[in-house]
Design an enzyme around this catalytic site. Structure first.
Site, PDB file in Angstrom:
ATOM      1  N   SER A  19       0.813  -1.222   0.000  1.00 50.36           N
ATOM      2  CA  SER A  19       0.000   0.000   0.000  1.00 50.36           C
ATOM      3  C   SER A  19       0.847   1.273   0.000  1.00 50.36           C
ATOM      4  CB  SER A  19      -0.923   0.020   1.222  1.00 50.36           C
ATOM      5  OG  SER A  19      -1.633   1.240   1.252  1.00 50.36           O
ATOM      6  N   ARG A  20       0.444   2.222  -0.830  1.00 46.97           N
ATOM      7  CA  ARG A  20       1.083   3.543  -0.823  1.00 46.97           C
ATOM      8  C   ARG A  20       0.386   4.496   0.138  1.00 46.97           C
ATOM      9  NH1 ARG A  20       3.822   4.557  -5.830  1.00 46.97           N
ATOM     10  NH2 ARG A  20       4.871   2.623  -6.297  1.00 46.97           N
ATOM     11  N   LYS A  71     -13.259  -5.065   3.221  1.00 45.69           N
ATOM     12  CA  LYS A  71     -14.206  -3.949   3.043  1.00 45.69           C
ATOM     13  C   LYS A  71     -15.640  -4.286   3.450  1.00 45.69           C
ATOM     14  CE  LYS A  71     -11.544  -1.447  -0.324  1.00 45.69           C
ATOM     15  NZ  LYS A  71     -11.493  -0.785  -1.615  1.00 45.69           N
ATOM     16  N   ASP A 107     -14.283   5.232  -2.304  1.00 48.72           N
ATOM     17  CA  ASP A 107     -13.921   4.726  -3.640  1.00 48.72           C
ATOM     18  C   ASP A 107     -14.936   5.200  -4.679  1.00 48.72           C
ATOM     19  OD1 ASP A 107     -11.704   3.253  -2.745  1.00 48.72           O
ATOM     20  OD2 ASP A 107     -12.875   1.433  -2.428  1.00 48.72           O
ATOM     21  N   ALA A 129     -16.009  -8.586  -8.856  1.00 51.36           N
ATOM     22  CA  ALA A 129     -17.242  -8.572  -8.057  1.00 51.36           C
ATOM     23  C   ALA A 129     -16.924  -8.470  -6.567  1.00 51.36           C
ATOM     24  CB  ALA A 129     -18.072  -9.823  -8.342  1.00 51.36           C
ATOM     25  N   GLY A 130     -15.735  -7.946  -6.237  1.00 50.48           N
ATOM     26  CA  GLY A 130     -15.350  -7.764  -4.842  1.00 50.48           C
ATOM     27  C   GLY A 130     -15.740  -6.380  -4.339  1.00 50.48           C
ATOM     28  N   PHE A 213      -8.270  -0.064 -11.136  1.00 54.52           N
ATOM     29  CA  PHE A 213      -8.103   0.120  -9.690  1.00 54.52           C
ATOM     30  C   PHE A 213      -6.747  -0.387  -9.208  1.00 54.52           C
ATOM     31  CE2 PHE A 213     -11.905   1.392  -7.154  1.00 54.52           C
ATOM     32  CZ  PHE A 213     -12.749   1.717  -8.196  1.00 54.52           C
ATOM     33  N   TYR A 215      -2.813  -0.944  -8.793  1.00 55.89           N
ATOM     34  CA  TYR A 215      -1.609  -0.150  -8.979  1.00 55.89           C
ATOM     35  C   TYR A 215      -0.410  -0.908  -8.446  1.00 55.89           C
ATOM     36  CZ  TYR A 215      -1.909   1.061  -4.018  1.00 55.89           C
ATOM     37  OH  TYR A 215      -1.967   1.002  -2.649  1.00 55.89           O
TER      38      TYR A 215
HETATM   39  P1  NDP Z   1     -11.736  -8.164  -3.292  1.00 51.59           P
HETATM   40  O1  NDP Z   1     -10.924  -9.203  -2.623  1.00 51.59           O
HETATM   41  O2  NDP Z   1     -12.971  -7.691  -2.654  1.00 51.59           O
HETATM   42  O3  NDP Z   1     -12.132  -8.719  -4.743  1.00 51.59           O
HETATM   43  C1  NDP Z   1     -11.171  -9.303  -5.549  1.00 51.59           C
HETATM   44  C2  NDP Z   1     -11.716  -9.447  -6.967  1.00 51.59           C
HETATM   45  O4  NDP Z   1     -10.619  -9.792  -7.816  1.00 51.59           O
HETATM   46  C3  NDP Z   1     -12.761 -10.536  -7.130  1.00 51.59           C
HETATM   47  O5  NDP Z   1     -13.658 -10.156  -8.139  1.00 51.59           O
HETATM   48  C4  NDP Z   1     -11.911 -11.731  -7.581  1.00 51.59           C
HETATM   49  O6  NDP Z   1     -12.607 -12.683  -8.341  1.00 51.59           O
HETATM   50  C5  NDP Z   1     -10.929 -11.015  -8.476  1.00 51.59           C
HETATM   51  N1  NDP Z   1      -9.660 -11.711  -8.671  1.00 51.59           N
HETATM   52  C6  NDP Z   1      -8.716 -11.973  -7.731  1.00 51.59           C
HETATM   53  N2  NDP Z   1      -7.648 -12.546  -8.304  1.00 51.59           N
HETATM   54  C7  NDP Z   1      -7.930 -12.638  -9.627  1.00 51.59           C
HETATM   55  C8  NDP Z   1      -7.225 -13.137 -10.742  1.00 51.59           C
HETATM   56  N3  NDP Z   1      -6.003 -13.653 -10.609  1.00 51.59           N
HETATM   57  N4  NDP Z   1      -7.818 -13.085 -11.957  1.00 51.59           N
HETATM   58  C9  NDP Z   1      -9.061 -12.552 -12.104  1.00 51.59           C
HETATM   59  N5  NDP Z   1      -9.774 -12.074 -11.085  1.00 51.59           N
HETATM   60  C10 NDP Z   1      -9.207 -12.107  -9.864  1.00 51.59           C
HETATM   61  O7  NDP Z   1     -10.739  -6.941  -3.622  1.00 51.59           O
HETATM   62  P2  NDP Z   1     -11.058  -5.387  -3.853  1.00 51.59           P
HETATM   63  O8  NDP Z   1     -12.246  -5.260  -4.728  1.00 51.59           O
HETATM   64  O9  NDP Z   1     -11.040  -4.677  -2.572  1.00 51.59           O
HETATM   65  O10 NDP Z   1      -9.744  -4.920  -4.634  1.00 51.59           O
HETATM   66  C11 NDP Z   1      -9.495  -5.328  -5.970  1.00 51.59           C
HETATM   67  C12 NDP Z   1      -8.243  -4.621  -6.489  1.00 51.59           C
HETATM   68  O11 NDP Z   1      -8.444  -3.224  -6.550  1.00 51.59           O
HETATM   69  C13 NDP Z   1      -7.008  -4.843  -5.618  1.00 51.59           C
HETATM   70  O12 NDP Z   1      -5.900  -4.948  -6.485  1.00 51.59           O
HETATM   71  C14 NDP Z   1      -6.932  -3.569  -4.799  1.00 51.59           C
HETATM   72  O13 NDP Z   1      -5.605  -3.283  -4.400  1.00 51.59           O
HETATM   73  C15 NDP Z   1      -7.413  -2.558  -5.819  1.00 51.59           C
HETATM   74  N6  NDP Z   1      -8.002  -1.372  -5.231  1.00 51.59           N
HETATM   75  C16 NDP Z   1      -7.446  -0.157  -5.503  1.00 51.59           C
HETATM   76  C17 NDP Z   1      -8.011   0.986  -5.034  1.00 51.59           C
HETATM   77  C18 NDP Z   1      -7.418   2.296  -5.413  1.00 51.59           C
HETATM   78  O14 NDP Z   1      -7.748   3.289  -4.777  1.00 51.59           O
HETATM   79  N7  NDP Z   1      -6.607   2.345  -6.433  1.00 51.59           N
HETATM   80  C19 NDP Z   1      -9.184   0.978  -4.152  1.00 51.59           C
HETATM   81  C20 NDP Z   1      -9.716  -0.345  -3.966  1.00 51.59           C
HETATM   82  C21 NDP Z   1      -9.121  -1.465  -4.457  1.00 51.59           C
HETATM   83  P3  NDP Z   1     -13.307 -13.967  -7.641  1.00 51.59           P
HETATM   84  O15 NDP Z   1     -14.645 -13.499  -7.152  1.00 51.59           O
HETATM   85  O16 NDP Z   1     -13.387 -14.937  -8.759  1.00 51.59           O
HETATM   86  O17 NDP Z   1     -12.375 -14.406  -6.536  1.00 51.59           O
END
Ligand code: NDP
Length: 272
Positions: A19-20, A71, A107, A129-130, A213, A215
């Site tokens: 994290s930054r 979250k 967000d 879908a997270g 999203f 980075y």
């Molecule tokens: P969650 O753990 O809630 O969700 C993860 C998601 O990523 C799910 O949809 C999951 O799919 C999918 N996933 C995980 N690994 C893979 C893969 N190898 N290939 C394809 N799909 C994958 O995470 P968040 O939603 O909180 O965060 C997602 C990303 O966004 C992270 O990288 C996080 O660092 C980044 N982020 C950045 C922010 C910013 O301000 N720039 C703010 C919030 C998040 P499945 O359901 O199939 O497991």
């Protein structure tokens, strides 16, 4: 005169070492002269989230950002929540007050503020879908998108999210005005982020703009592919600064010094 006690902020995640946010928020705290405030990493596994959040206010924490994978649980732990956090069903910000933690989700407004195109009437493809996908889908629908299509590696989660928020679950990627990557694909190796996504590099031309999203130390493959084709792209660091600025204002009550935060976001991560 006694020095004021340190007021603490932090980011809770697992993993969170990448994290930054500490660099960005500490630069902001310095920028507005809050010398006795500090922002730190809080690596907390899921099993310890509830007891850690409960313990933080007593040891000087004013608030925390919340990231992967906490979250949704963070919203459930909060005593109160903003309407958007409740509607999204996920929180990225907890502010500790007299009556317990209040959850917010910055967000969503950060994404809308950073988009280089108009949202009303737009067709959008959201990947994931997270927690962040929930915020993105809700924000885009709330801002007037005509259709929000949701693809996920695990299709059942895309279907559940679409049913809950009003999007359309899809099994394949199709052209759209806005592409938003909310998957964690590329979190460890940003340059390989196409490997597990439903689009290939050349498909990026089918989108009017791209938001990633994710980075890392370098541009992600998705952002690089878009920019190479002249397609406007917003990277994860720009989003991080935008959502961080909104959280900072909630934590401190001060306007966020955006330029200091942006500069810190681009700086190499400190090894200390
Ligand atoms: P969650 O753990 O809630 O969700 C993860 C998601 O990523 C799910 O949809 C999951 O799919 C999918 N996933 C995980 N690994 C893979 C893969 N190898 N290939 C394809 N799909 C994958 O995470 P968040 O939603 O909180 O965060 C997602 C990303 O966004 C992270 O990288 C996080 O660092 C980044 N982020 C950045 C922010 C910013 O301000 N720039 C703010 C919030 C998040 P499945 O359901 O199939 O497991």
């Amino acid at each position: 005169m006694a020095r004021p006690a340190t007021i603490r902020l932090g980011v809770i995640g697992w993993p969170v070492a990448h994290s930054r946010s500490p660099a960005i928020h500490n630069a902001a705290l310095d920028g507005v002269g809050l010398a006795h405030w500090r922002y730190q990493l809080l690596p907390v596994p899921p099993a310890l989230l509830a007891e850690t959040v409960a313990a933080l206010p007593a040891v000087g924490f004013r608030g925390v950002n919340v990231t992967i994978p906490h979250k949704r649980p963070a919203l459930a732990l909060a005593k109160a929540a903003t309407p958007r956090a409740r509607a999204i069903g996920a929180a990225n910000t907890l502010v500790f007050g007299e009556h317990g933690a209040e959850a917010d989700n910055t967000d969503a407004p950060a994404l809308i503020a950073q988009l280089p195109v108009e949202v009303p009437g737009a067709v959008v493809l959201v990947l994931g879908a997270g927690g962040s996908a929930r915020a993105a889908a809700w924000a885009l629908l709330d801002a007037g998108a005509a259709e929000v299509r949701i693809w996920n590696r695990t299709p059942e989660r895309a279907a559940a999210l679409a049913a809950e928020l009003g999007g359309t679950p899809v099994r394949a990627a199709q052209p759209a005005d806005i592409l938003v990557n909310c998957t964690a694909a590329g979190l460890e190796e940003p340059q390989r982020s196409f490997v597990e996504l439903p689009i290939q590099e050349q498909d990026v031309s089918s989108y009017g703009c791209v938001v990633d999203f994710v980075y890392g130390a370098d541009e992600t493959a998705l952002v690089r592919a878009a920019r190479a084709r002249g397609i406007p792209a917003t990277d994860g660091l720009e989003l991080l600064v935008a959502q961080g600025a909104l959280s900072f204002e909630r934590f401190t009550g001060r306007p966020a010094p955006i330029e200091a935060m942006r500069a810190a976001a681009g700086a190499p991560v400190s090894s200390s």
